[in-house]
Design an enzyme around this catalytic site. Structure first.
Site, short mmCIF file in Angstrom:
data_model
loop_
_atom_site.label_atom_id
_atom_site.label_comp_id
_atom_site.label_asym_id
_atom_site.label_seq_id
_atom_site.Cartn_x
_atom_site.Cartn_y
_atom_site.Cartn_z
N CYS A 1 0.81 -1.23 0.00
CA CYS A 1 0.00 0.00 0.00
C CYS A 1 0.84 1.28 0.00
CB CYS A 1 -0.98 -0.01 1.17
SG CYS A 1 -0.31 -0.63 2.71
N HIS B 1 -2.82 6.47 3.90
CA HIS B 1 -1.36 6.63 3.99
C HIS B 1 -0.95 7.99 3.43
CE1 HIS B 1 -0.85 2.68 5.30
NE2 HIS B 1 -0.22 2.11 4.29
N1 LIG Z 1 -4.72 -3.41 4.92
C1 LIG Z 1 -4.07 -2.80 3.93
O1 LIG Z 1 -4.02 -1.55 3.86
C2 LIG Z 1 -3.38 -3.62 2.88
C3 LIG Z 1 -2.85 -2.94 1.76
C4 LIG Z 1 -2.17 -3.68 0.78
C5 LIG Z 1 -2.08 -5.04 0.92
N2 LIG Z 1 -2.61 -5.67 2.01
C6 LIG Z 1 -2.50 -7.12 2.08
O2 LIG Z 1 -3.79 -7.66 1.82
C7 LIG Z 1 -3.97 -8.87 2.57
C8 LIG Z 1 -5.21 -8.75 3.45
O3 LIG Z 1 -5.01 -7.70 4.36
P1 LIG Z 1 -6.13 -7.19 5.39
O4 LIG Z 1 -5.60 -5.89 5.87
O5 LIG Z 1 -7.49 -7.25 4.79
O6 LIG Z 1 -6.01 -8.28 6.55
P2 LIG Z 1 -7.10 -8.74 7.64
O7 LIG Z 1 -8.02 -7.62 7.98
O8 LIG Z 1 -6.34 -9.38 8.72
O9 LIG Z 1 -7.97 -9.84 6.85
C9 LIG Z 1 -7.42 -11.08 6.50
C10 LIG Z 1 -8.41 -11.88 5.69
O10 LIG Z 1 -7.81 -13.14 5.37
C11 LIG Z 1 -8.62 -14.20 5.85
N3 LIG Z 1 -7.81 -15.32 6.33
C12 LIG Z 1 -6.84 -15.30 7.28
N4 LIG Z 1 -6.34 -16.54 7.45
C13 LIG Z 1 -7.00 -17.34 6.59
C14 LIG Z 1 -6.96 -18.72 6.30
N5 LIG Z 1 -6.10 -19.55 6.93
N6 LIG Z 1 -7.79 -19.22 5.35
C15 LIG Z 1 -8.67 -18.41 4.72
N7 LIG Z 1 -8.78 -17.09 4.96
C16 LIG Z 1 -7.93 -16.57 5.88
C17 LIG Z 1 -9.40 -13.61 7.03
O11 LIG Z 1 -10.55 -14.39 7.26
P3 LIG Z 1 -11.25 -14.44 8.74
O12 LIG Z 1 -11.97 -13.13 8.89
O13 LIG Z 1 -12.16 -15.60 8.61
O14 LIG Z 1 -10.14 -14.62 9.73
C18 LIG Z 1 -9.71 -12.21 6.47
O15 LIG Z 1 -10.79 -12.29 5.57
C19 LIG Z 1 -2.67 -9.06 3.37
O16 LIG Z 1 -1.78 -9.89 2.65
C20 LIG Z 1 -2.10 -7.65 3.44
O17 LIG Z 1 -0.70 -7.64 3.59
C21 LIG Z 1 -3.28 -4.99 2.98
#
Ligand SMILES: NC(=O)c1ccc[n+]([C@@H]2O[C@H](COP(=O)([O-])OP(=O)(O)OC[C@H]3O[C@@H](n4cnc5c(N)ncnc54)[C@H](OP(=O)(O)O)[C@@H]3O)[C@@H](O)[C@H]2O)c1
Length: 357
Positions: free
Chosen positions: A138, A263
């Site tokens: 991001c 950000h």
């Molecule tokens: N947040 C940002 O600003 C941002 C920006 C760029 C990239 N990213 C990347 O995007 C990805 C998601 O980020 P996020 O911020 O949305 O994280 P998050 O809020 O922690 O959400 C994670 C998601 O992944 C699912 N998950 C976790 N473990 C799993 C498993 N074993 N099997 C299936 N589903 C699983 C979770 O499901 P449950 O709800 O069921 O646990 C939830 O839907 C990450 O790789 C992060 O680095 C994030």
């Protein structure tokens, strides 16, 4: 699960319940609907939850092999999951012939996986030997459209960037930790000493290396050689890759600030040719995915509070260097959950869907 509703490609969203996933579902409801069946997938913890997408109640199913039944060539699976989940499951999807769009760090450095920001290198989605396309971190995503536009005009030669990162970059756990800390701090009597913030927050700083409420934390990621963080090195590598400048000198300092979403970055860019700040503003104004807000006399400049919930990168404080006629300084803000992740992944998916239309 919803019944198929159109002849468009099927789309699965793995990680639909996360911080990025929730925003992605909103975006799907806001943009032109090119999708047939939309399937929502998350961990077994979330199976059975019902989420709204395109105005329809849709049940979340657990991530298993069966979750991708019926998916094949021309269909797309978005991974908005931790990197280890993407790494484990993306090959399961590509073996079925569907394309993976991954928003985690799992494949960003793989030379056989294009790393794409459509405003800058959208053409790269077409060459995907592994059937996987990655979106950037991001921080990279927030600044890359501005840099791409300026590079095309002046030739980028050197870059120094500091990030002011929002808590939701660490997912739901990040924004929840900041909210918890802010309420602990608000409920305590603070003196002028930082130690009071540490005492109010206690040992549990969530995904952050120090208390984030009323504080700034110059750290994100893991320690790497020379004192750099893995996050700083990732932003450096990704910026070089997307711009096609493999040896561009880049210094990055990543800093967490107590903002929930949005950000901000300060950027010092040095170019091969002389830069005129007025002309640079015109370039930024015309750049796709960028909005210029730069009237300091009127007190107008972007802040993360303005950028949160919007699609573009907002740029302002554009200044020619006082010391170097080839350098430019500017400030840029973007929503880390939208352009930083969910919007970029949607744009990539739409480009791929267009290939099969
Ligand atoms: N947040 C940002 O600003 C941002 C920006 C760029 C990239 N990213 C990347 O995007 C990805 C998601 O980020 P996020 O911020 O949305 O994280 P998050 O809020 O922690 O959400 C994670 C998601 O992944 C699912 N998950 C976790 N473990 C799993 C498993 N074993 N099997 C299936 N589903 C699983 C979770 O499901 P449950 O709800 O069921 O646990 C939830 O839907 C990450 O790789 C992060 O680095 C994030």
């Amino acid at each position: 699960m919803t019944a198929p509703r159109s002849s468009g490609p099927a789309l699965a969203v793995v990680g639909a319940t996360g911080a990025v996933g929730s925003v992605l579902l909103q975006i799907l409801s806001q943009r032109a609907d090119v999708w047939g069946d939309i399937r929502l997938i998350a961990s077994p913890r979330s199976a059975g939850r019902v989420l709204a997408v395109r105005g329809e109640e849709t049940e979340v199913i657990a991530l298993t092999e069966d979750a991708f039944d019926g998916f094949g060539k021309g269909d797309i699976v978005l991974f908005l999951t931790p990197a280890e989940v993407s790494a484990r499951w993306a090959p399961v999807v590509t073996a079925r012939g569907a394309v993976v769009v991954d928003q985690s760090a799992a494949f960003r450095e793989d030379p056989e996986v294009p790393l794409v920001v459509p405003e800058v290198n959208g053409h790269a989605v077409r060459i995907r030997p592994r059937g996987i396309v990655a979106g950037p971190d991001c921080v990279t995503a927030a600044m890359i459209a501005t840099l791409g536009a300026l590079h095309a005009e002046y030739g980028l030669a050197d870059l120094a960037v500091s990030s002011y990162q929002a808590a939701s970059a660490a997912g739901r756990a990040g924004s929840e930790a900041l909210r918890r800390q802010l309420s602990l701090v608000a409920g305590s009597t603070l003196g002028e000493q930082t130690g009071d913030v540490r005492r109010a927050v206690g040992e549990d700083t969530g995904p952050f290396a120090a208390p984030l409420a009323l504080n700034v934390v110059p750290w994100s990621g893991e320690l790497r050689e020379g004192g750099w963080s893995s996050h700083e090195l990732a932003v450096r590598a990704e910026t070089r890759r997307i711009l096609g400048l493999e040896s561009l000198p880049i210094a990055v300092t990543c800093v967490q600030v107590p903002v929930v979403t949005g950000h901000s970055l300060t950027v010092r860019a040095r170019f091969e040719r002389e830069v005129d700040a007025g002309h640079a503003r015109e370039i930024l104004e015309a750049a796709p995915g960028v909005v210029l807000v730069d009237d300091p006399e009127a007190g107008e400049f972007p802040t993360p509070a303005d950028a949160a919930g919007t699609d573009p990168a907002w740029v302002g404080r554009v200044r020619g260097s006082l010391d170097d006629s080839r350098s430019l300084e500017f400030f840029v803000c973007a929503d880390n959950l939208r352009k930083g992740a969910a919007l970029n992944a949607t744009q990539i998916s739409e480009l791929i869907a267009g290939e099969f239309a």
